[in-house]
Design an enzyme around this catalytic site. Structure first.
Site, mmCIF file in Angstrom:
data_model
loop_
_atom_site.group_PDB
_atom_site.id
_atom_site.type_symbol
_atom_site.label_atom_id
_atom_site.label_comp_id
_atom_site.label_asym_id
_atom_site.label_seq_id
_atom_site.Cartn_x
_atom_site.Cartn_y
_atom_site.Cartn_z
ATOM 1 N N ASP A 121 2.650 -4.132 -0.832
ATOM 2 C CA ASP A 121 3.115 -5.109 -1.809
ATOM 3 C C ASP A 121 3.912 -4.362 -2.867
ATOM 4 O O ASP A 121 3.369 -3.534 -3.594
ATOM 5 C CB ASP A 121 1.913 -5.828 -2.431
ATOM 6 C CG ASP A 121 2.358 -6.850 -3.468
ATOM 7 O OD1 ASP A 121 3.536 -7.224 -3.441
ATOM 8 O OD2 ASP A 121 1.528 -7.259 -4.282
ATOM 9 N N THR A 123 5.649 -5.260 -5.788
ATOM 10 C CA THR A 123 5.464 -5.510 -7.207
ATOM 11 C C THR A 123 4.055 -5.119 -7.631
ATOM 12 O O THR A 123 3.075 -5.594 -7.064
ATOM 13 C CB THR A 123 5.716 -6.993 -7.527
ATOM 14 O OG1 THR A 123 7.019 -7.342 -7.089
ATOM 15 C CG2 THR A 123 5.590 -7.239 -9.013
#
Length: 258
Positions: A121, A123
């Protein structure tokens, strides 16, 4: 039998996937077993002519050489292979621990070594969910104007603007950059604020729009006035452009309007 129930069933079922090392060891074990079996059969068949030698019964000789073939198969099995593999994985775990990497299970050391693609992921893991404009490219009077702006966050101070390798005070005097700042300020729902607790500039809104607000604060205003406090630096240029125009209505983005 609902779809939610099917999802719960799939989540509850623990499917263990073998690591690349375990798969290779299983493959090696299968190949070794076949090779040992073939060799034992060949050895037993080679000695068929000796089954009745030395005055023994043919059946007793067959059993004798069968025991020889079984002994050969047992001797061919690498008994020390598991210990060697465990030792190698333990050494890998120790090397990773020296680099501040904690490994929960030994097979994960080998899995990490065979990894070619890591899906993560982005972010909050690889990035900090911040955006900053560092290069601006617009059409000038005769040629294209290109500027490089320093900075990596939403701080509008302590920056430098370069044009053709030379540091300039501001580019707001150029008509094209004035239009850029005007559009970035008026067509923007984000806002920069200064937090006295963290002593940092923070955003309210989307990162992309906040980076545009930071850009116009770095460019300043045409009158060359400058703010006197950090709280004013957050929206000094933004307020200047909003005072020139009246905001009547915001047209939200929809499928029909895009």
């Amino acid at each position: 039998k609902t779809e939610i129930g099917k999802i719960a069933k799939d989540l509850g079922s623990d499917t263990k996937i073998k690591t690349p090392l375990q798969q290779k060891l299983d493959e090696f074990g299968d190949q070794l077993s076949r090779a040992i079996l073939i060799i034992c059969i060949v050895v037993w068949l080679i000695n068929v002519g000796h089954f009745g030698s030395d005055g023994r019964h043919w059946g007793i000789g067959a059993i004798y050489y069968f025991k020889v073939a079984v002994a050969l198969a047992v001797a061919a099995i690498p008994e020390g292979l598991p210990a060697v593999v465990t030792t190698c994985l333990a050494l890998g775990t120790r090397r990773m621990a020296q680099k501040n990497a904690i490994v929960k299970s030994l097979p994960s050391v080998e899995t990490l070594g065979c990894t070619s693609v890591i899906c993560s992921d982005k972010t909050g893991t690889l990035t900090t969910n911040k955006m900053c404009i560092q290069r601006v490219f617009v059409k000038g009077r005769q040629d294209y104007d290109e500027l490089y702006i320093s900075g990596t966050d939403y701080t509008p101070i302590k920056h430098s603007i370069r044009a053709n390798g030379q540091i300039i005070e501001s580019a707001i005097y150029l008509s094209a950059f004035q239009w850029l700042c005007k559009i970035s300020s008026l067509c923007n729902e984000a806002k920069l604020v200064y937090s006295q607790e963290t002593n940092q500039f923070e955003r309210i809104g989307e990162p992309t729009e906040a980076s545009l607000k930071t850009l116009i604060e770095k460019f300043g205003i045409p009158s060359r006035q400058s703010p006197s406090s950090p709280s004013q630096m957050a929206d000094f240029a933004d307020q200047y452009w909003h005072q020139l125009y009246e905001k009547v209505k915001t047209l939200e983005f929809t499928r029909q309007r895009k």
